[in-house]
Write an enzyme that holds these catalytic residues in place. Structure first.
Site, PDB file in Angstrom:
ATOM      1  N   ARG A 126       0.472  -1.285   0.068  1.00 14.13           N
ATOM      2  CA  ARG A 126      -0.331   0.144   0.100  1.00 14.13           C
ATOM      3  C   ARG A 126       0.338   1.805   0.072  1.00 14.13           C
ATOM      4  NH1 ARG A 126      -2.423  -3.368   3.833  1.00 14.13           N
ATOM      5  NH2 ARG A 126      -5.010  -4.633   3.177  1.00 14.13           N
ATOM      6  N   LYS A 148       1.873  11.636 -11.791  1.00 18.80           N
ATOM      7  CA  LYS A 148       1.130  10.486 -12.649  1.00 18.80           C
ATOM      8  C   LYS A 148       1.849   8.853 -12.518  1.00 18.80           C
ATOM      9  CE  LYS A 148      -2.431  13.273 -14.912  1.00 18.80           C
ATOM     10  NZ  LYS A 148      -2.178  13.961 -16.117  1.00 18.80           N
ATOM     11  N   GLU A 190       7.614  17.357 -25.716  1.00 14.44           N
ATOM     12  CA  GLU A 190       7.079  18.135 -24.369  1.00 14.44           C
ATOM     13  C   GLU A 190       8.047  19.211 -23.546  1.00 14.44           C
ATOM     14  OE1 GLU A 190       4.340  16.969 -23.251  1.00 14.44           O
ATOM     15  OE2 GLU A 190       4.537  13.931 -23.391  1.00 14.44           O
ATOM     16  N   LYS A 232       5.265  22.995 -14.685  1.00 18.67           N
ATOM     17  CA  LYS A 232       5.172  21.803 -14.431  1.00 18.67           C
ATOM     18  C   LYS A 232       5.396  21.666 -12.346  1.00 18.67           C
ATOM     19  CE  LYS A 232       4.363  16.955 -15.016  1.00 18.67           C
ATOM     20  NZ  LYS A 232       4.267  15.490 -15.403  1.00 18.67           N
ATOM     21  N   GLU A 242      -5.479  16.697 -10.943  1.00 15.15           N
ATOM     22  CA  GLU A 242      -6.350  17.602 -12.148  1.00 15.15           C
ATOM     23  C   GLU A 242      -7.425  16.783 -12.144  1.00 15.15           C
ATOM     24  OE1 GLU A 242      -3.886  15.446 -15.645  1.00 15.15           O
ATOM     25  OE2 GLU A 242      -5.967  16.101 -17.018  1.00 15.15           O
ATOM     26  N   ARG A 246      -4.603  21.286 -14.074  1.00 17.40           N
ATOM     27  CA  ARG A 246      -3.347  20.379 -14.985  1.00 17.40           C
ATOM     28  C   ARG A 246      -3.617  19.522 -15.731  1.00 17.40           C
ATOM     29  NH1 ARG A 246      -0.018  16.011 -11.244  1.00 17.40           N
ATOM     30  NH2 ARG A 246       1.059  15.009 -13.198  1.00 17.40           N
ATOM     31  N   ASN A 250      -1.393  18.801 -20.842  1.00 21.42           N
ATOM     32  CA  ASN A 250      -1.911  17.569 -21.851  1.00 21.42           C
ATOM     33  C   ASN A 250      -2.556  17.844 -22.821  1.00 21.42           C
ATOM     34  OD1 ASN A 250      -1.620  14.970 -20.301  1.00 21.42           O
ATOM     35  ND2 ASN A 250      -3.797  15.870 -19.129  1.00 21.42           N
ATOM     36  N   HIS A 253      -2.248  16.015 -26.854  1.00 16.29           N
ATOM     37  CA  HIS A 253      -2.344  14.818 -26.106  1.00 16.29           C
ATOM     38  C   HIS A 253      -3.293  13.762 -25.860  1.00 16.29           C
ATOM     39  CE1 HIS A 253       1.328  15.579 -23.112  1.00 16.29           C
ATOM     40  NE2 HIS A 253       1.453  14.649 -23.248  1.00 16.29           N
ATOM     41  N   HIS A 257      -2.696  11.173 -28.354  1.00 11.87           N
ATOM     42  CA  HIS A 257      -2.777   9.089 -27.505  1.00 11.87           C
ATOM     43  C   HIS A 257      -3.881   8.702 -28.590  1.00 11.87           C
ATOM     44  CE1 HIS A 257      -2.261  10.804 -23.115  1.00 11.87           C
ATOM     45  NE2 HIS A 257      -1.179  10.094 -23.172  1.00 11.87           N
ATOM     46  N   HIS A 270       6.147   8.385 -28.069  1.00 10.90           N
ATOM     47  CA  HIS A 270       4.914   9.584 -27.290  1.00 10.90           C
ATOM     48  C   HIS A 270       4.988  10.500 -27.834  1.00 10.90           C
ATOM     49  CE1 HIS A 270       2.380  10.409 -23.956  1.00 10.90           C
ATOM     50  NE2 HIS A 270       3.070  11.845 -23.654  1.00 10.90           N
TER      51      HIS A 270
HETATM   52  P1  NAD Z   1      10.780   5.556 -22.955  1.00 15.91           P
HETATM   53  O1  NAD Z   1      10.673   5.708 -21.175  1.00 15.91           O
HETATM   54  O2  NAD Z   1      10.472   4.536 -24.003  1.00 15.91           O
HETATM   55  O3  NAD Z   1      12.583   5.839 -23.044  1.00 15.91           O
HETATM   56  C1  NAD Z   1      12.800   5.804 -24.498  1.00 15.91           C
HETATM   57  C2  NAD Z   1      14.118   5.137 -24.615  1.00 15.91           C
HETATM   58  O4  NAD Z   1      14.863   5.145 -24.564  1.00 15.91           O
HETATM   59  C3  NAD Z   1      13.490   3.519 -24.599  1.00 15.91           C
HETATM   60  O5  NAD Z   1      14.596   2.588 -25.712  1.00 15.91           O
HETATM   61  C4  NAD Z   1      15.051   3.693 -23.595  1.00 15.91           C
HETATM   62  O6  NAD Z   1      15.159   2.962 -22.944  1.00 15.91           O
HETATM   63  C5  NAD Z   1      16.007   4.097 -23.569  1.00 15.91           C
HETATM   64  N1  NAD Z   1      16.985   5.020 -23.442  1.00 15.91           N
HETATM   65  C6  NAD Z   1      16.348   5.639 -21.667  1.00 15.91           C
HETATM   66  N2  NAD Z   1      16.827   6.655 -21.221  1.00 15.91           N
HETATM   67  C7  NAD Z   1      18.288   6.549 -21.958  1.00 15.91           C
HETATM   68  C8  NAD Z   1      19.398   6.944 -22.419  1.00 15.91           C
HETATM   69  N3  NAD Z   1      20.448   8.347 -21.381  1.00 15.91           N
HETATM   70  N4  NAD Z   1      20.385   6.796 -22.713  1.00 15.91           N
HETATM   71  C9  NAD Z   1      19.820   5.912 -23.811  1.00 15.91           C
HETATM   72  N5  NAD Z   1      18.716   5.189 -24.200  1.00 15.91           N
HETATM   73  C10 NAD Z   1      17.831   5.312 -23.071  1.00 15.91           C
HETATM   74  O7  NAD Z   1      10.111   7.135 -23.150  1.00 15.91           O
HETATM   75  P2  NAD Z   1      10.022   8.072 -22.559  1.00 15.91           P
HETATM   76  O8  NAD Z   1       9.984   9.039 -23.664  1.00 15.91           O
HETATM   77  O9  NAD Z   1      11.133   8.928 -21.851  1.00 15.91           O
HETATM   78  O10 NAD Z   1       8.696   7.957 -21.595  1.00 15.91           O
HETATM   79  C11 NAD Z   1       7.580   8.117 -22.300  1.00 15.91           C
HETATM   80  C12 NAD Z   1       6.763   8.011 -21.257  1.00 15.91           C
HETATM   81  O11 NAD Z   1       6.279   8.589 -20.595  1.00 15.91           O
HETATM   82  C13 NAD Z   1       5.019   7.042 -22.389  1.00 15.91           C
HETATM   83  O12 NAD Z   1       4.532   6.321 -21.673  1.00 15.91           O
HETATM   84  C14 NAD Z   1       4.664   8.044 -21.479  1.00 15.91           C
HETATM   85  O13 NAD Z   1       3.373   7.844 -21.574  1.00 15.91           O
HETATM   86  C15 NAD Z   1       4.706   8.151 -20.273  1.00 15.91           C
HETATM   87  N6  NAD Z   1       4.831   9.968 -19.800  1.00 15.91           N
HETATM   88  C16 NAD Z   1       3.789   9.943 -18.319  1.00 15.91           C
HETATM   89  C17 NAD Z   1       3.768  11.506 -18.161  1.00 15.91           C
HETATM   90  C18 NAD Z   1       3.369  11.262 -16.742  1.00 15.91           C
HETATM   91  O14 NAD Z   1       3.372  12.221 -16.113  1.00 15.91           O
HETATM   92  N7  NAD Z   1       3.918  10.138 -15.885  1.00 15.91           N
HETATM   93  C19 NAD Z   1       4.572  11.618 -19.090  1.00 15.91           C
HETATM   94  C20 NAD Z   1       4.614  11.974 -20.695  1.00 15.91           C
HETATM   95  C21 NAD Z   1       4.890  10.810 -20.289  1.00 15.91           C
HETATM   96  N1  GLY Z   2       2.425  15.204 -18.475  1.00 12.07           N
HETATM   97  C1  GLY Z   2       0.566  15.205 -17.925  1.00 12.07           C
HETATM   98  C2  GLY Z   2       0.511  15.395 -16.344  1.00 12.07           C
HETATM   99  O1  GLY Z   2       1.669  15.416 -15.855  1.00 12.07           O
HETATM  100  O2  GLY Z   2      -0.029  15.979 -16.250  1.00 12.07           O
END
Ligand code: NAD
Ligand code: GLY
Length: 365
Positions: A126, A148, A190, A232, A242, A246, A250, A253, A257, A270
């Site tokens: 939890r 998130k 972003e 942010k 949100e 917040r 998006n 997005h 999405h 993404h």
């Molecule tokens: P990812 O985590 O898939 O990373 C991208 C690629 O780069 C992967 O293949 C990873 O292994 C590689 N990688 C990472 N760091 C590296 C480094 N330093 N050197 C070499 N390779 C590296 O993608 P992302 O773009 O980081 O994240 C996208 C995800 O984030 C999506 O799932 C999206 O929904 C989520 N997201 C979440 C929020 C939130 O608020 N929680 C906001 C925006 C996006």
């Molecule tokens: N990436 C959108 C949020 O964190 O709200």
């Protein structure tokens, strides 16, 4: 070689859930990065098969003096693994080592690892503490901040998750050196987002400094990460869960999405989907009178110059509409978009179907 950029700090103000984002070079191996973090008995570094071989040992070596046991779990790499089966590997690793509540998780990787590790931390017993160590630009400017956490469902992206804040975010700019160029561009989407929704001066700065950002100049990256995190932090500090404001984060997005899930997770990154989605959302904003054609052109040129797609895949209008209805912003089946009501100011609202169809017709190749 130029001197390392000085370490910067951005605070997320959320009462007892407040925490710091540290931004700088060499943070992974700097003992000060970890000062004040929970005195846990054990640490699990959750990473993936691409990032683990690059950075897990540096993090592990720094953590062994803090915790009696430090283990590394490498998940399969990629958005298509952001699912229940992969999440379960984290629980298997924790339960397999009989980890108790005095454990801490470190999310070492991009947004996929960060979102899954955060969700695992929210659920395990939890709730156990976790630290974000984002290694993509996208994760440093957005996903690691704000709490998130989620996994995808075949019927919708990030549909299963929780709000759960980390104890700290460590943005080590040195890790961006190994990021593939396509991933750097995805992160820039972003960064660009923060301009139209809140800070047009930042958009000016991004335009002027795009070559430096794409050339991975540490000072330019440090400023982009800091300013993004400041914006942010301001938004999350006012609306953690949100209930309104917040949602502006998006921007792009809703269309994005739909592209990601319509093509199958991982086909477009993404950030690529968000880049194209911002252009589409700007076109919709123009039709509703929020911005003019010059604004749309300017954003389109910047998104393209950042190495991101500006033409959407031809999934079919009805498919887009169906996909966009499965969005957390939808209410009673009505799609709600984040639109620009004036440059630097965003609002969430529904849009007439006819206008959305026009934008889809204009944007799909
Ligand atoms: P990812 O985590 O898939 O990373 C991208 C690629 O780069 C992967 O293949 C990873 O292994 C590689 N990688 C990472 N760091 C590296 C480094 N330093 N050197 C070499 N390779 C590296 O993608 P992302 O773009 O980081 O994240 C996208 C995800 O984030 C999506 O799932 C999206 O929904 C989520 N997201 C979440 C929020 C939130 O608020 N929680 C906001 C925006 C996006
Ligand atoms: N990436 C959108 C949020 O964190 O709200």
């Amino acid at each position: 070689m130029s001197a390392p950029a000085p370490i910067q700090r951005v605070e997320i103000e959320l009462g007892e859930r407040s925490y710091s984002i540290l931004i700088g070079q060499g943070l992974l191996s700097d003992p000060q990065s970890y000062d004040g973090l929970p005195a846990a008995t054990s640490a699990l570094i959750v990473t993936n098969t691409a990032v683990g071989p690059l950075y897990a040992e540096a993090l592990r070596a720094r953590l062994v003096s803090r915790h009696a046991s430090v283990n590394v779990l490498e998940l399969p790499d990629g958005e298509r693994h952001k699912d229940w089966a992969t999440l379960n590997l984290i629980f298997d690793a924790l339960l397999g080592r009989a980890s108790d509540r005095k454990c801490v998780l470190y999310a070492l990787g991009g947004g996929v690892v960060g979102d899954m590790t955060g969700f695992a931390a929210a659920c395990y017993m939890r709730g156990v503490p976790f630290v974000q160590v984002p290694t993509t630009l996208l994760a440093q400017v957005d996903s690691s901040v704000g709490g998130k956490t989620a996994i995808n469902h075949p019927l919708g992206k990030n549909m299963i998750g929780a709000f759960y804040q980390p104890q700290r975010v460590l943005c080590d700019l040195d890790t961006l050196r190994t990021l593939p160029p396509r991933e750097l561009s995805a992160g820039l989407a972003e960064v660009i987002k923060y301009g139209p929704i809140h800070d047009m001066a930042f958009l000016d700065w991004i335009e002027s400094n795009l070559p430096a950002l794409m050339g991975r100049d540490p000072a330019a990256l440090a400023y982009a990460v800091r300013r993004s995190c400041e914006i942010k932090a301001m938004v999350v500090g006012q609306d953690e869960r949100e209930s309104g404001l917040r949602a502006i984060l998006n921007f792009g997005h809703t269309f994005g999405h739909a592209i990601e899930s319509g093509l199958g997770y991982g086909e477009w990154l993404h950030g690529e989907a968000v880049g194209c989605g911002m252009v589409m959302a700007a076109r919709l904003s123009q039709r509703l009178g929020g911005v003019d054609a010059a604004f749309v052109d300017r954003l389109t040129r910047l998104v393209e110059a950042a190495g991101l797609p500006v033409s959407a895949p031809a999934l079919g209008t009805q498919r887009y509409l169906d996909l966009m209805r499965v969005d957390k912003k939808s209410e009673a089946g009505e799609i709600r978009f984040v639109l620009i009501e004036a440059p630097g100011r965003a609002v969430m609202r529904p849009a007439p179907d006819a206008l959305v169809r026009e934008v889809l017709a204009e944007s799909c190749s």
